[in-house]
Design an enzyme around this catalytic site. Structure first.
Site, PDB file in Angstrom:
ATOM      1  CB  CYS A 128      17.074  29.172  65.415  1.00  0.00           C
ATOM      2  SG  CYS A 128      17.513  28.850  67.134  1.00  0.00           S
ATOM      3  CB  CYS A 137      16.589  28.669  70.837  1.00  0.00           C
ATOM      4  SG  CYS A 137      16.247  27.011  70.194  1.00  0.00           S
ATOM      5  CG  LEU A 140      28.110  49.764  66.875  1.00  0.00           C
ATOM      6  CD1 LEU A 140      29.047  50.543  65.950  1.00  0.00           C
ATOM      7  CD2 LEU A 140      26.687  49.847  66.362  1.00  0.00           C
ATOM      8  N   GLY A 141      28.040  45.124  66.801  1.00  0.00           N
ATOM      9  CA  GLY A 141      28.688  43.820  66.771  1.00  0.00           C
ATOM     10  C   GLY A 141      28.071  42.930  65.728  1.00  0.00           C
ATOM     11  N   GLY A 181      13.432  42.610  60.978  1.00  0.00           N
ATOM     12  CA  GLY A 181      13.699  41.246  61.430  1.00  0.00           C
ATOM     13  C   GLY A 181      14.901  41.256  62.356  1.00  0.00           C
ATOM     14  CB  CYS A 222      16.474  24.394  67.111  1.00  0.00           C
ATOM     15  SG  CYS A 222      15.365  25.745  66.667  1.00  0.00           S
ATOM     16  CD  GLU A 250      22.576  48.384  60.882  1.00  0.00           C
ATOM     17  OE1 GLU A 250      21.873  48.180  61.883  1.00  0.00           O
ATOM     18  OE2 GLU A 250      23.214  47.483  60.314  1.00  0.00           O
TER      19      GLU A 250
END
Ligand SMILES: Nc1ncnc2c1ncn2[C@@H]1O[C@H](COP(=O)(O)OP(=O)(O)O)[C@@H](O)[C@H]1O
Ligand SMILES: Cc1cn([C@H]2C[C@H](O)[C@@H](COP(=O)(O)O)O2)c(=O)[nH]c1=O
Ligand SMILES: [Zn+2]
EC number: 2.7.1.21
Length: 190
Positions: free
Chosen positions: A151, A186, A173-174, A22, A154, A95
């Site tokens: 989201c 969106c 990375l973040g 996901g 919205c 990851e």
């Protein structure tokens, strides 16, 4: 009987591959931790891996955005995972998108040996394109769980990771500093 994580029975199925995929913030790591903790409670021998490049929250720990964590072994290549101890019954990998293209074959080998393999990773990059070995893993998995974030624009279910940072590098990375989960309506390309 429907095959799901809830009615998974090791003694009936032997080894298997489960993929949790996901967008960012969709709960992949939380779901991975939940399944691994249940395996530990069941007193199974569990080994957990992540790519060495994932130093976002910690070098050793796998850490969710809610700061829940579990000890892991950082590895440079997917083939290092095969060096695990011979009594291992459950393998967790987080990851997965950062691993090399051999990860599906590595997971197949583990599953063939009777190991339950649970892999979490991004299915799409910030461009909305398939990310690393995750799509190939989804193809060979017994069970694929696709989770959604909310989201930020919205409130609908979000499956894209929109990059707010200016970098065009595939790997950056973040967390909330550089990305926000967005739905199909969106999301747009940077
Ligand atoms: N927009 C959002 N949608 C859903 N969860 C969010 C959002 N922003 C923050 N979170 C938090 O992120 C947690 C999921 O974190 P984590 O399991 O690490 O996600 P992932 O591994 O998929 O990036 C949720 O339980 C929630 O508390
Ligand atoms: C979309 C996207 C993400 N990344 C990086 C950013 C984070 O460090 C991880 C994803 O972590 P999460 O546990 O799913 O929140 O991947 C990247 O390098 N490139 C991308 O396109
Ligand atoms: Zn939206």
């Amino acid at each position: 009987m429907l095959f799901s994580e809830q009615n998974y029975r090791r003694e009936e199925f032997g080894g298997s591959i489960e993929v949790i995929c996901g967008s960012m913030f969709s709960g992949k790591t939380e779901e991975l931790l939940r399944r691994l903790r249940r395996a530990q409670i069941a007193k199974l021998t569990v080994e957990i891996f992540k790519p060495k490049t994932d130093t976002r929250y910690d070098e050793m720990l796998i850490v969710s955005h809610d700061l829940n964590s579990i000890q892991s072994t950082p590895v440079e290549t997917s083939s290092s995972i095969l060096l695990l101890s011979p009594d291992t019954q459950v393998v967790g990998i987080d990851e997965a998108q950062f691993f090399d293209e051999d990860l599906p074959e590595v997971c197949n080998k583990l599953a063939q040996k009777g190991i339950r393999v649970i892999v979490a990773g991004l299915d799409m990059d910030f461009m909305g394109k398939p990310f690393g070995p995750v799509p190939a893993l989804m193809a060979i998995a017994e069970l694929v769980t696709k989770v959604n974030a909310v989201c930020v624009r919205c409130g609908c279910p979000a499956m894209y990771s929109f990059r707010t940072a200016t970098s065009e590098a595939k790997i950056l990375l973040g967390e909330k500093d550089s990305y926000e989960p967005r739905c199909r309506r969106c999301f747009h390309l940077p």
